[in-house]
Design an enzyme around this catalytic site. Structure first.
Site, short mmCIF file in Angstrom:
data_model
loop_
_atom_site.label_atom_id
_atom_site.label_comp_id
_atom_site.label_asym_id
_atom_site.label_seq_id
_atom_site.Cartn_x
_atom_site.Cartn_y
_atom_site.Cartn_z
N GLY A 159 0.78 -1.25 0.00
CA GLY A 159 0.00 0.00 0.00
C GLY A 159 0.80 1.28 0.00
O GLY A 159 0.29 2.32 0.40
N ASN A 169 1.65 3.00 -2.66
CA ASN A 169 1.00 3.91 -3.62
C ASN A 169 -0.28 4.50 -3.03
O ASN A 169 -0.56 5.68 -3.23
CB ASN A 169 0.73 3.20 -4.95
CG ASN A 169 1.96 3.18 -5.83
OD1 ASN A 169 2.35 4.22 -6.37
ND2 ASN A 169 2.59 2.02 -5.96
N ARG A 215 -5.29 -8.88 -8.58
CA ARG A 215 -6.24 -9.77 -9.27
C ARG A 215 -6.53 -9.15 -10.64
O ARG A 215 -6.69 -7.93 -10.75
CB ARG A 215 -7.56 -9.85 -8.50
CG ARG A 215 -7.61 -10.90 -7.44
CD ARG A 215 -8.92 -10.80 -6.70
NE ARG A 215 -10.04 -11.35 -7.44
CZ ARG A 215 -10.43 -12.62 -7.35
NH1 ARG A 215 -9.79 -13.46 -6.57
NH2 ARG A 215 -11.48 -13.06 -8.03
N HIS A 256 1.93 0.53 -12.93
CA HIS A 256 2.69 -0.70 -13.21
C HIS A 256 4.19 -0.35 -13.20
O HIS A 256 4.58 0.68 -13.76
CB HIS A 256 2.28 -1.27 -14.57
CG HIS A 256 3.01 -2.53 -14.91
ND1 HIS A 256 2.67 -3.76 -14.35
CD2 HIS A 256 4.07 -2.76 -15.71
CE1 HIS A 256 3.49 -4.68 -14.81
NE2 HIS A 256 4.35 -4.11 -15.64
N GLU A 310 -9.24 -4.15 -21.63
CA GLU A 310 -9.48 -5.58 -21.40
C GLU A 310 -8.21 -6.43 -21.45
O GLU A 310 -8.22 -7.59 -21.06
CB GLU A 310 -10.53 -6.09 -22.38
CG GLU A 310 -11.89 -5.49 -22.03
CD GLU A 310 -12.98 -5.80 -23.04
OE1 GLU A 310 -12.85 -6.80 -23.75
OE2 GLU A 310 -13.94 -5.03 -23.10
N GLU A 339 6.87 6.06 -8.81
CA GLU A 339 5.45 5.70 -8.78
C GLU A 339 4.69 6.65 -7.86
O GLU A 339 3.58 7.10 -8.18
CB GLU A 339 5.27 4.26 -8.27
CG GLU A 339 5.82 3.19 -9.18
CD GLU A 339 5.46 1.78 -8.74
OE1 GLU A 339 4.35 1.57 -8.21
OE2 GLU A 339 6.29 0.87 -8.90
C1 GAR Z 1 3.76 -1.36 -7.21
O1 GAR Z 1 5.11 -1.43 -7.61
C2 GAR Z 1 2.85 -1.38 -8.42
O2 GAR Z 1 3.39 -0.69 -9.51
C3 GAR Z 1 2.74 -2.85 -8.68
O3 GAR Z 1 2.63 -3.43 -7.41
C4 GAR Z 1 3.34 -2.62 -6.48
C5 GAR Z 1 2.42 -2.33 -5.32
O4 GAR Z 1 3.12 -1.66 -4.30
N1 GAR Z 1 1.64 -3.17 -9.53
C6 GAR Z 1 1.69 -4.10 -10.48
O5 GAR Z 1 2.65 -4.81 -10.68
C7 GAR Z 1 0.42 -4.22 -11.32
N2 GAR Z 1 0.65 -5.00 -12.48
P1 GAR Z 1 2.33 -0.90 -3.15
O6 GAR Z 1 1.30 -1.92 -2.59
O7 GAR Z 1 3.37 -0.57 -2.14
O8 GAR Z 1 1.66 0.29 -3.74
#
Ligand code: GAR
Length: 204
Positions: A16, A18, A95, A113, A146, A178
């Site tokens: 969490g 982000n 998911r 991402h 999609e 990010e």
């Molecule tokens: C982040 O690096 C995000 O970009 C990635 O999961 C991590 C979550 O971190 N998302 C993906 O890979 C989606 N395909 P967080 O829970 O600390 O925000």
């Protein structure tokens, strides 16, 4: 509409950070939005604690309580509709959303991402970037369509990949970016600076 009426649903599965960046931007007055609901598929997600600390409503939707993915997604859609949100932000939501869900909320779902899409969709992408020997990687905020880790790109940030990087060091360097571009992308949408038209980003 008052700008703070711009309501978000944030979907999370883990750490969490982000989500925290979005919360912090809102708290610091840099993003005029409100998180109406945080939803997770993982009751142990650290993100839930972050939400609770800021008195944000959190909900765990248990995948084991639904016969299949389609029913789970329907329950998720119902929960989100209860809060009449303007934007659904996937923030480490692990998911894959079904086509029906994505169609229901067309143009209203964004994702972050940790690669420069369309390079390296999927999982463990920081290691994949190192293994492939790329000199730059980064992160991407995009509208969700999609296909997985695809869809019109809103913002990207690039970081160098150093010769002595491992997955952890590169992950950390990307994560810092990010935390900047995700709240900024939300702000661009909340302030009507961009919109999605015919599958393309239009700057207003
Ligand atoms: C982040 O690096 C995000 O970009 C990635 O999961 C991590 C979550 O971190 N998302 C993906 O890979 C989606 N395909 P967080 O829970 O600390 O925000």
């Amino acid at each position: 509409m008052e700008s703070t009426d711009f309501k978000l649903a944030v979907l999370v599965s883990g750490r969490g950070t982000n989500l925290q960046a979005i919360i912090d931007h809102i708290d610091q007055g840099k993003l005029n939005a409100r998180i109406a609901i945080i939803i997770t598929n993982n009751p142990r997600a650290q993100a839930l604690e972050r939400g609770r600390k800021h008195a944000i409503k959190t909900t765990f939707l248990d995948p084991d309580r639904y016969p299949d993915k389609a029913e789970y997604d329907r329950a998720l859609a119902t929960k989100i509709k209860e809060h009449s949100v303007d934007l659904i932000c996937l923030a480490g939501y692990m998911r894959i959303l079904g086509k029906e869900f994505v169609r229901t909320f067309k143009g209203e779902i964004i994702n972050i991402h940790p690669s420069l899409l369309p390079a390296f969709p999927g999982l463990n992408v920081q290691q994949k970037a190192i293994d492939r020997g790329v000199k730059f990687s980064g992160c991407t905020v995009h509208f969700v369509d999609e296909a997985v880790d695809a869809g019109p790109i809103i913002l990207q940030a690039a970081v160098p990949v150093h010769a002595d990087d491992n997955a952890e060091t590169l992950t950390q360097r990307i994560l810092e970016q990010e935390h900047i571009i995700y709240p900024n992308a939300i702000k661009m949408i909340a302030e009507n600076h961009i919109k999605l038209a015919d599958g393309k980003i239009v700057t207003l």
